[in-house]
Design an enzyme around this catalytic site. Structure first.
Site, PDB file in Angstrom:
ATOM      1  N   SER A  10      -9.284 -23.529 -11.977  1.00 40.79           N
ATOM      2  CA  SER A  10      -7.954 -22.913 -12.014  1.00 40.79           C
ATOM      3  C   SER A  10      -7.852 -21.619 -11.210  1.00 40.79           C
ATOM      4  CB  SER A  10      -7.522 -22.637 -13.460  1.00 40.79           C
ATOM      5  OG  SER A  10      -8.250 -21.564 -14.009  1.00 40.79           O
TER       6      SER A  10
ATOM      7  N   LYS B  70      -7.531 -15.541 -15.804  1.00 40.87           N
ATOM      8  CA  LYS B  70      -6.306 -15.710 -15.032  1.00 40.87           C
ATOM      9  C   LYS B  70      -5.946 -14.386 -14.368  1.00 40.87           C
ATOM     10  CE  LYS B  70      -5.908 -19.868 -16.703  1.00 40.87           C
ATOM     11  NZ  LYS B  70      -6.233 -21.029 -15.898  1.00 40.87           N
TER      12      LYS B  70
END
Length: 199
Positions: free
Chosen positions: A56, A97
């Site tokens: 990701s 993230k």
């Protein structure tokens, strides 16, 4: 007589050397023990390391990379936009993230451009991925209200996205991240060693 005296001095020298060696050994042992205790405290309370699983955050961080996370920085300051953070999703799961929205921000993506409070923002960290993607759209259009029902990022929360926008579970699915759930800021990737880099 001189040979006996010479023998005694030699034995005395050996005894002094043994004693000096023992003193040096214990001095080094105590120093090393203190160093290991300090390292353990720093690692436990100020820094920690993670092994990244998943894609990701590619190409910024790759599957299998090992990173160092600063755990104390956000105790004395707030996250900044575009920081890479580790946060708890569940008791057993942490994500990494990128911070996109801070409390009070309005967020939208339009034609692959990030708008914060109606101002366009460059995301230079995505340039490599955009080139590799052949100029295709990385981030599909959305507004904060569309995906969260909120006009702005709530107080004490942040909005996060993975750099691999087409293959990331982030605030578009899990919603806002509470400041309380942040573990810390990713400072550097140290493994593989040939790809050592600071964030």
């Amino acid at each position: 007589m001189s040979s006996k005296l010479g023998y005694s001095i030699t034995e005395m020298d050996k005894s002094i050397k043994r004693k000096n060696w023992r003193l040096k050994f214990w001095s080094w042992a105590k120093t090393l023990a203190v160093v290991f205790i300090i390292i353990a405290m720093v690692r436990g309370f100020m820094f920690t390391n993670y092994v990244i699983h998943g894609q990701s955050m590619m190409p910024t961080i790759n599957d299998g990379d090992r990173i160092i996370v600063n755990k104390i920085g956000y105790e004395i300051s707030e996250p900044n936009r575009f920081d890479l953070i580790i946060f708890h999703v569940t008791e057993d799961t942490d994500y990494i993230k990128r911070v996109i929205g801070l409390p009070g921000d309005q967020i939208r993506y339009e034609k692959d451009i990030l708008y914060i409070n109606d101002e366009p923002h460059d995301e230079d960290f995505l340039n490599q991925f955009k080139e590799e993607n052949g100029g295709g759209v990385l981030t599909d259009d959305f507004t904060l209200e569309d995906i969260t029902g909120e006009m702005t990022v709530p107080q004490d929360h942040i909005f996060v996205l993975g750099d691999n926008r087409q293959n990331s579970i982030d605030s578009r699915q899990i919603g806002f991240v509470s400041m309380e759930h942040i573990v810390g800021r990713a400072n550097m990737a140290y493994w593989p060693i040939q790809e050592l880099r600071i964030f």
